[in-house]
Design a protein around this motif. Structure first.
Motif, PDB file in Angstrom:
ATOM      1  N   ALA A 110       2.506  -0.485   4.445  1.00  0.00           N
ATOM      2  CA  ALA A 110       2.141  -0.619   3.032  1.00  0.00           C
ATOM      3  C   ALA A 110       2.374   0.698   2.293  1.00  0.00           C
ATOM      4  O   ALA A 110       2.910   0.718   1.169  1.00  0.00           O
ATOM      5  CB  ALA A 110       0.676  -1.040   2.910  1.00  0.00           C
ATOM      6  N   ASP A 170       6.189   1.267   1.900  1.00  0.00           N
ATOM      7  CA  ASP A 170       6.755   0.435   0.838  1.00  0.00           C
ATOM      8  C   ASP A 170       6.369   0.949  -0.541  1.00  0.00           C
ATOM      9  O   ASP A 170       7.175   0.937  -1.477  1.00  0.00           O
ATOM     10  CB  ASP A 170       6.297  -1.019   1.004  1.00  0.00           C
ATOM     11  CG  ASP A 170       7.085  -1.755   2.077  1.00  0.00           C
ATOM     12  OD1 ASP A 170       8.006  -1.152   2.659  1.00  0.00           O
ATOM     13  OD2 ASP A 170       6.783  -2.940   2.326  1.00  0.00           O
ATOM     14  N   PHE A 203      -0.671  -3.839  -2.941  1.00  0.00           N
ATOM     15  CA  PHE A 203      -0.405  -3.919  -1.505  1.00  0.00           C
ATOM     16  C   PHE A 203      -1.735  -3.913  -0.752  1.00  0.00           C
ATOM     17  O   PHE A 203      -2.549  -2.993  -0.934  1.00  0.00           O
ATOM     18  CB  PHE A 203       0.446  -2.743  -1.042  1.00  0.00           C
ATOM     19  CG  PHE A 203       1.857  -2.749  -1.583  1.00  0.00           C
ATOM     20  CD1 PHE A 203       2.342  -3.796  -2.345  1.00  0.00           C
ATOM     21  CD2 PHE A 203       2.711  -1.685  -1.318  1.00  0.00           C
ATOM     22  CE1 PHE A 203       3.639  -3.803  -2.832  1.00  0.00           C
ATOM     23  CE2 PHE A 203       4.017  -1.679  -1.791  1.00  0.00           C
ATOM     24  CZ  PHE A 203       4.476  -2.732  -2.549  1.00  0.00           C
ATOM     25  N   SER A 252       0.011  -1.687   9.774  1.00  0.00           N
ATOM     26  CA  SER A 252      -0.208  -2.316   8.470  1.00  0.00           C
ATOM     27  C   SER A 252      -0.383  -1.259   7.371  1.00  0.00           C
ATOM     28  O   SER A 252       0.231  -1.347   6.300  1.00  0.00           O
ATOM     29  CB  SER A 252      -1.454  -3.213   8.538  1.00  0.00           C
ATOM     30  OG  SER A 252      -1.669  -3.864   7.313  1.00  0.00           O
ATOM     31  N   TYR A 310      -3.427  -3.946   2.984  1.00  0.00           N
ATOM     32  CA  TYR A 310      -3.223  -3.781   4.419  1.00  0.00           C
ATOM     33  C   TYR A 310      -4.456  -4.242   5.197  1.00  0.00           C
ATOM     34  O   TYR A 310      -5.573  -4.297   4.670  1.00  0.00           O
ATOM     35  CB  TYR A 310      -2.875  -2.327   4.765  1.00  0.00           C
ATOM     36  CG  TYR A 310      -3.933  -1.305   4.414  1.00  0.00           C
ATOM     37  CD1 TYR A 310      -4.938  -0.968   5.319  1.00  0.00           C
ATOM     38  CD2 TYR A 310      -3.911  -0.642   3.180  1.00  0.00           C
ATOM     39  CE1 TYR A 310      -5.903  -0.018   5.009  1.00  0.00           C
ATOM     40  CE2 TYR A 310      -4.857   0.312   2.861  1.00  0.00           C
ATOM     41  CZ  TYR A 310      -5.863   0.608   3.771  1.00  0.00           C
ATOM     42  OH  TYR A 310      -6.816   1.549   3.453  1.00  0.00           O
ATOM     43  N   VAL A 363      -2.418   0.669  -3.311  1.00  0.00           N
ATOM     44  CA  VAL A 363      -2.492   0.307  -1.900  1.00  0.00           C
ATOM     45  C   VAL A 363      -3.957   0.290  -1.511  1.00  0.00           C
ATOM     46  O   VAL A 363      -4.638   1.322  -1.572  1.00  0.00           O
ATOM     47  CB  VAL A 363      -1.716   1.312  -1.019  1.00  0.00           C
ATOM     48  CG1 VAL A 363      -1.830   0.913   0.453  1.00  0.00           C
ATOM     49  CG2 VAL A 363      -0.255   1.367  -1.442  1.00  0.00           C
ATOM     50  N   TYR A 406      -0.030  -7.402   4.200  1.00  0.00           N
ATOM     51  CA  TYR A 406       0.554  -6.825   5.403  1.00  0.00           C
ATOM     52  C   TYR A 406      -0.309  -7.172   6.617  1.00  0.00           C
ATOM     53  O   TYR A 406      -1.491  -6.854   6.663  1.00  0.00           O
ATOM     54  CB  TYR A 406       0.660  -5.298   5.268  1.00  0.00           C
ATOM     55  CG  TYR A 406       1.656  -4.871   4.212  1.00  0.00           C
ATOM     56  CD1 TYR A 406       2.989  -4.634   4.540  1.00  0.00           C
ATOM     57  CD2 TYR A 406       1.263  -4.708   2.877  1.00  0.00           C
ATOM     58  CE1 TYR A 406       3.906  -4.243   3.569  1.00  0.00           C
ATOM     59  CE2 TYR A 406       2.173  -4.322   1.906  1.00  0.00           C
ATOM     60  CZ  TYR A 406       3.492  -4.101   2.260  1.00  0.00           C
ATOM     61  OH  TYR A 406       4.396  -3.720   1.302  1.00  0.00           O
TER      62      TYR A 406
END
Length: 285
Positions: free
Chosen positions: A131, A134, A113, A127, A115, A148, A167
């Protein structure tokens, strides 16, 4: 759901997500293989099980041709308006079992992920929080850990050939131009572009998937909005729930949260070359 069975692989469908059927009859004495199909555009047959150096007659609907089983280990055939023809294996840049699309397919291949940090304070905060949310949802529902990282960390260290969940829009996420510069869907602050159509406002949101630039198998999924209202409206959809389905792309306004389908702007699928085709999607003019 599954592209292959035994020595048959449905490589591409004529119409995405509709049921595809293949009925195959093999006569080893007459060395004849008959194939009937529905909703199949490109079909692959593995020939390793056939007797070597023997010509086999392949019959696809009304078209037939002979293939020496010793000349190749696999056969690709494609349907056109003129009938079935032998073709080369589609390139990795086309849709195939390796990367066929639908938004949720990107959540695999050790996805990471990413951001954005280059936007306004509220954009960056959304953002990062989205992230993180999620990632923790995936941890809780799927017992899986997701990395992340920021866009700056991604640009500095990369992420191998993993899938990326991006994101934020192009003005706030520095990784955008590195990952999907050629996507026919582009999202900026206050503007969303789908092919030749532009939509304006800060209340637009989108989910879409697209091949990762420079990678043969990796995908990028985008969760973004054109402004704070659009970003917030992208929060509720639960794409980790097994019963929820998403096409290749879905664009809507924040009004969809209380007006339903009337808030939908566009939804559909990319064609087999990851381009927009009017036959494959709906867009509100």
């Amino acid at each position: 759901v599954s592209s292959e069975s035994r020595f048959i692989t449905i490589w591409q469908q004529e119409k995405c997500l509709e049921i595809s059927n293949v009925k195959l009859t093999q006569d080893t004495i007459a060395r004849e293989i008959k194939v009937q199909s529905d909703n199949v555009l490109v079909l692959k047959l593995d020939l390793d099980h056939l007797q070597r150096n023997q010509p086999y007659q392949f019959i696809f609907d009304k078209d037939s041709f002979k293939v020496d089983s010793g000349s190749t280990s696999e056969l690709f055939v494609k349907k056109s308006e003129d009938g079935w023809n032998i073709v080369n294996k589609p390139g990795p840049n086309e849709k195939g079992p390796h990367r066929y699309g639908m938004f949720k397919e990107a959540f695999q291949n050790r996805m990471v992920f990413v951001y954005g940090t280059n936007g306004e304070k509220e954009e960056n905060n959304w953002s990062y929080q989205k992230a993180r949310f999620d990632a923790e949802t995936f941890w809780y529902r799927g017992n899986g850990a997701v990395d992340v990282i920021s866009d700056r960390e991604f640009l500095e260290n990369g992420a191998g050939n993993r899938n990326v969940i991006l994101y934020g829009h192009a003005d706030m996420n520095l990784a955008w131009d590195n990952l999907i510069p050629n996507s026919p869907i582009q999202i900026k602050r206050g503007e969303l572009i789908i092919g030749s159509e532009s939509f304006f406002g800060d209340d637009l949101a989108a989910y879409f998937v697209f091949p990762r630039t420079g990678e043969d198998k990796s995908s990028v999924a985008v969760v973004a909005g054109t402004g704070r209202p659009g970003m917030i409206s992208a929060n509720p959809n639960r794409y980790f729930v097994s019963g929820s389905g998403f096409p290749d792309f879905m664009v809507f306004r924040a009004a969809m949260l209380n007006k339903g389908i009337d808030g939908l702007v566009a939804a559909g699928f990319f064609d087999h070359n990851w381009k927009l085709s009017e036959k494959e999607f709906h867009i509100k003019k």
